[in-house]
Structure formats: C-alpha cells, structure tokens
Design a protein around this motif. Structure first.
Motif, PDB file in Angstrom:
ATOM      1  N   ASN A  15       0.827  -1.210   0.000  1.00 45.73           N
ATOM      2  CA  ASN A  15       0.000   0.000   0.000  1.00 45.73           C
ATOM      3  C   ASN A  15       0.868   1.269   0.000  1.00 45.73           C
ATOM      4  N   ILE A  16       1.963   1.202   0.793  1.00 45.90           N
ATOM      5  CA  ILE A  16       2.875   2.357   0.806  1.00 45.90           C
ATOM      6  C   ILE A  16       3.498   2.554  -0.558  1.00 45.90           C
ATOM      7  N   HIS A  17       3.915   1.454  -1.173  1.00 45.14           N
ATOM      8  CA  HIS A  17       4.550   1.532  -2.494  1.00 45.14           C
ATOM      9  C   HIS A  17       3.583   2.084  -3.530  1.00 45.14           C
ATOM     10  N   LEU A  18       2.328   1.590  -3.463  1.00 41.79           N
ATOM     11  CA  LEU A  18       1.324   2.081  -4.407  1.00 41.79           C
ATOM     12  C   LEU A  18       1.046   3.561  -4.189  1.00 41.79           C
ATOM     13  N   GLY A  19       1.053   3.967  -2.882  1.00 42.74           N
ATOM     14  CA  GLY A  19       0.799   5.366  -2.591  1.00 42.74           C
ATOM     15  C   GLY A  19       1.880   6.249  -3.174  1.00 42.74           C
ATOM     16  N   PHE A  20       3.155   5.806  -3.022  1.00 45.40           N
ATOM     17  CA  PHE A  20       4.247   6.611  -3.570  1.00 45.40           C
ATOM     18  C   PHE A  20       4.276   6.565  -5.087  1.00 45.40           C
ATOM     19  N   SER A  21       3.855   5.445  -5.645  1.00 48.16           N
ATOM     20  CA  SER A  21       3.880   5.321  -7.105  1.00 48.16           C
ATOM     21  C   SER A  21       2.852   6.231  -7.751  1.00 48.16           C
ATOM     22  N   GLN A  22       1.820   6.589  -6.979  1.00 43.28           N
ATOM     23  CA  GLN A  22       0.806   7.484  -7.507  1.00 43.28           C
ATOM     24  C   GLN A  22       1.211   8.961  -7.370  1.00 43.28           C
ATOM     25  N   SER A  23       2.244   9.264  -6.587  1.00 45.00           N
ATOM     26  CA  SER A  23       2.724  10.627  -6.412  1.00 45.00           C
ATOM     27  C   SER A  23       3.945  10.852  -7.296  1.00 45.00           C
ATOM     28  N   VAL A  24       4.044  12.073  -7.805  1.00 44.73           N
ATOM     29  CA  VAL A  24       5.206  12.422  -8.622  1.00 44.73           C
ATOM     30  C   VAL A  24       5.855  13.678  -8.040  1.00 44.73           C
ATOM     31  N   GLU A  25       7.126  13.804  -8.280  1.00 41.09           N
ATOM     32  CA  GLU A  25       7.861  14.986  -7.828  1.00 41.09           C
ATOM     33  C   GLU A  25       7.788  16.057  -8.909  1.00 41.09           C
ATOM     34  N   ILE A  26       7.293  17.199  -8.562  1.00 38.98           N
ATOM     35  CA  ILE A  26       7.196  18.287  -9.541  1.00 38.98           C
ATOM     36  C   ILE A  26       8.078  19.458  -9.095  1.00 38.98           C
ATOM     37  N   GLU A  27       8.496  20.237 -10.086  1.00 37.07           N
ATOM     38  CA  GLU A  27       9.259  21.450  -9.823  1.00 37.07           C
ATOM     39  C   GLU A  27       8.352  22.648 -10.098  1.00 37.07           C
ATOM     40  N   GLY A  28       8.377  23.586  -9.207  1.00 35.06           N
ATOM     41  CA  GLY A  28       7.519  24.753  -9.361  1.00 35.06           C
ATOM     42  C   GLY A  28       8.304  26.055  -9.285  1.00 35.06           C
ATOM     43  N   LYS A  29       7.688  27.112  -9.777  1.00 30.40           N
ATOM     44  CA  LYS A  29       8.296  28.444  -9.726  1.00 30.40           C
ATOM     45  C   LYS A  29       7.223  29.463  -9.402  1.00 30.40           C
ATOM     46  N   ILE A  30       7.547  30.328  -8.442  1.00 29.87           N
ATOM     47  CA  ILE A  30       6.641  31.401  -8.061  1.00 29.87           C
ATOM     48  C   ILE A  30       7.028  32.673  -8.819  1.00 29.87           C
ATOM     49  N   VAL A  31       6.045  33.349  -9.362  1.00 33.69           N
ATOM     50  CA  VAL A  31       6.254  34.624 -10.044  1.00 33.69           C
ATOM     51  C   VAL A  31       5.497  35.695  -9.276  1.00 33.69           C
ATOM     52  N   SER A  32       6.180  36.821  -8.966  1.00 36.42           N
ATOM     53  CA  SER A  32       5.539  37.888  -8.202  1.00 36.42           C
ATOM     54  C   SER A  32       6.348  39.166  -8.342  1.00 36.42           C
ATOM     55  N   THR A  33       5.692  40.291  -8.120  1.00 34.90           N
ATOM     56  CA  THR A  33       6.387  41.584  -8.117  1.00 34.90           C
ATOM     57  C   THR A  33       7.096  41.829  -6.790  1.00 34.90           C
ATOM     58  N   SER A  34       6.818  41.000  -5.792  1.00 35.18           N
ATOM     59  CA  SER A  34       7.441  41.127  -4.485  1.00 35.18           C
ATOM     60  C   SER A  34       8.464  40.009  -4.282  1.00 35.18           C
ATOM     61  N   ASN A  35       9.045  39.953  -3.095  1.00 35.68           N
ATOM     62  CA  ASN A  35      10.040  38.931  -2.763  1.00 35.68           C
ATOM     63  C   ASN A  35       9.436  37.537  -2.860  1.00 35.68           C
ATOM     64  N   VAL A  36      10.146  36.601  -3.515  1.00 35.86           N
ATOM     65  CA  VAL A  36       9.602  35.254  -3.733  1.00 35.86           C
ATOM     66  C   VAL A  36      10.341  34.197  -2.914  1.00 35.86           C
ATOM     67  N   GLU A  37      11.181  34.626  -1.985  1.00 35.26           N
ATOM     68  CA  GLU A  37      11.917  33.666  -1.158  1.00 35.26           C
ATOM     69  C   GLU A  37      11.115  33.339   0.102  1.00 35.26           C
ATOM     70  N   ASN A  38      11.228  32.064   0.561  1.00 30.73           N
ATOM     71  CA  ASN A  38      10.594  31.589   1.801  1.00 30.73           C
ATOM     72  C   ASN A  38       9.069  31.653   1.767  1.00 30.73           C
ATOM     73  N   ILE A  39       8.494  31.440   0.587  1.00 33.45           N
ATOM     74  CA  ILE A  39       7.038  31.296   0.481  1.00 33.45           C
ATOM     75  C   ILE A  39       6.664  29.867   0.868  1.00 33.45           C
TER      76      ILE A  39
END
Length: 266
Positions: A15-39
């Motif tokens: 069940n743990i293996h199936l749970g992890f197999s259903q999740s994927v690692e994604i990379e994201g990027k925040i765009v903003s006119t203000s500071n984008v660190e530590n969001i």
C-alpha cells in the motif's frame, strides 16, 4: 499466526509503495512583483510541506487532485488543484499577488489651523518633566560651543603640572596640548567665534539706530562691523555692555572707518 502477520506486513508495504507510485515529484516556480523567497508551499491533501528559494523555485510531491496552498506575509493566499497537465509536465508556474495592508484612516489629536497662537491654545497634556521636578541638579547656564568644549578637554597647561605628570597624578593631555600649540589654537578659535557671535548680535539690534545718524552705504555695512570687531578693545567696550555704550564705541569706530576710506580713495 506468523503467516497472518507476514501477510499484513506485506499488504502494508504494498500500500505504501502504491501510494508513492501514484505521487510524482514536480518542480515549481513562483512569479511575483514582491520577494519570492521563503514562500510556504503546502500539499494540503497529503500534508507535504516545503518553501521556495530566493528565485522562487520549489520541489514537492503531488498527485492528481491534490491541493497546493501558497502563503506568505507579502502575498495573498493562493491555492492550486493539481491536474493531469501538471502531472505530465512535472512543472507548475504560480503567479502570486502582493498583499497590500491598508490601515484605516485615523485622526490623532486636534486639527491644526496654521495659526500658531490659536493652535498653542488647543494643545493638551502636561508639560515635560525637567530635573527640578524630580530633585536632580541640572545645568542651566550657557551651552558651550564645540570649540569651547574642545578647549575644555584640552586643558590649561601650567608648569607645576610637570611634577604631577612624573608621578602619574594628572593627565598628560594639558601638557602635550600646551607644547604642541593646540591649546593656544583653540583659545584663538574661541575668541574669534565669540567676536563673531557678538558682532552679529550688535548688528541685528543696533543697525537701524546707528545708521540714523551715521550714514553708510549698504555694501560697506558688513565691512564696517568687522572693522569694529578687529579693534583690540572690542570685547571690553561691547561685551555685556549697554546699547548706549556700544553705540558710543560704534560712532568712534565710524569716524576712524570714514578716515580710512577717505585715505584709500586719495
């Protein structure tokens, strides 16, 4: 019994293996006119948590229909539901809007009219406490100028100080300043500043009365007063003297000044 425990453990691992197999690692990027660190980036569905770096980048595990929540002090809270396109590309771009905190308008105190006399009457509150109120001795004399303070710190050299310096009983500063000429220089500076302060005061108080009977061109006025200040007896005739005595001194210097002008023109 052992077989039952083994099967239960195996099912748990699957069940743990199936749970992890259903999740994927994604990379994201925040765009903003203000500071984008530590969001803060939170997968509210699976309770995963991460923060962005200074470029606004982050990495997190997600599955389809998971809800990502983005929050920081500088930004409005924002949520995104993960869809098939995010899972397929393993990338997500999020545009956050800056949080603007507006304060309600408040009126502090009374409205000022611009009329000083009127505004002073409307001032409320007790006067500030001074050292008399609390029984602390305080200085009420004339505030020393910068040159006067430096002269005081330099000290006055006297020959008898040499004996005290040998025994370590007094500071060497007065001796060193006396030998180097610093004390003399500071005395001259204090004298010059005292003369300038006094002549400005005399000029402000007595110019009108003086010119009434002693005509002088406007362009010569400043030169005349400095001519008076250069007199060796200027301080003795004008310092802490009545305006009447000062005017007598100015009239005497006026005659000398006029003679000098006449001599230079001839």
């Amino acid at each position: 019994m052992k077989r039952l425990i083994f099967l239960s453990t195996l099912l748990f691992i699957v069940n743990i293996h199936l749970g992890f197999s259903q999740s994927v690692e994604i990379e994201g990027k925040i765009v903003s006119t203000s500071n984008v660190e530590n969001i803060h980036v939170i997968n509210k569905t699976k309770q995963y948590f991460t923060t962005t770096n200074k470029e606004g980048l982050f990495i997190i595990y997600v599955s389809i229909n998971d809800t990502l929540q983005f929050s920081s002090i500088q930004h409005k809270m924002h949520s995104v539901i993960i869809n098939d396109a995010v899972i397929a590309s393993k990338n997500i771009f999020v545009n956050l809007k800056e949080q603007v905190n507006e304060l309600d308008e408040v009126l502090v105190g009374k409205i000022l009219t611009g009329d000083l006399a009127s505004d002073l009457k409307n001032v409320e509150g007790d006067p500030p406490i001074n050292f008399y109120d609390v029984g602390i001795p305080g200085y009420t004399g004339k505030i020393a100028t910068q040159s006067e303070r430096r002269l005081s710190e330099a000290g006055e050299f006297k020959p008898k100080m040499l004996l005290g310096a040998l025994t370590g009983g007094i500071s060497l500063n007065p001796i060193l300043n006396g030998i180097s000429g610093r004390t003399k220089m500071l005395k001259n500076r204090v004298a010059i500043e005292s003369k300038e302060t006094l002549i400005r005061s005399i000029k402000a108080r007595l110019t009108v009365d003086f010119l009434a009977s002693n005509p002088l061109k406007e362009e010569r006025l400043a030169d005349f007063f400095y001519f008076c200040a250069d007199d060796p007896n200027f301080l003795s005739h004008c310092y802490r003297q009545s305006d009447f005595k000062i005017l007598i001194f100015l009239r005497k210097k006026y005659r000398q000044y006029q003679e000098n002008i006449k001599f230079s023109e001839d």
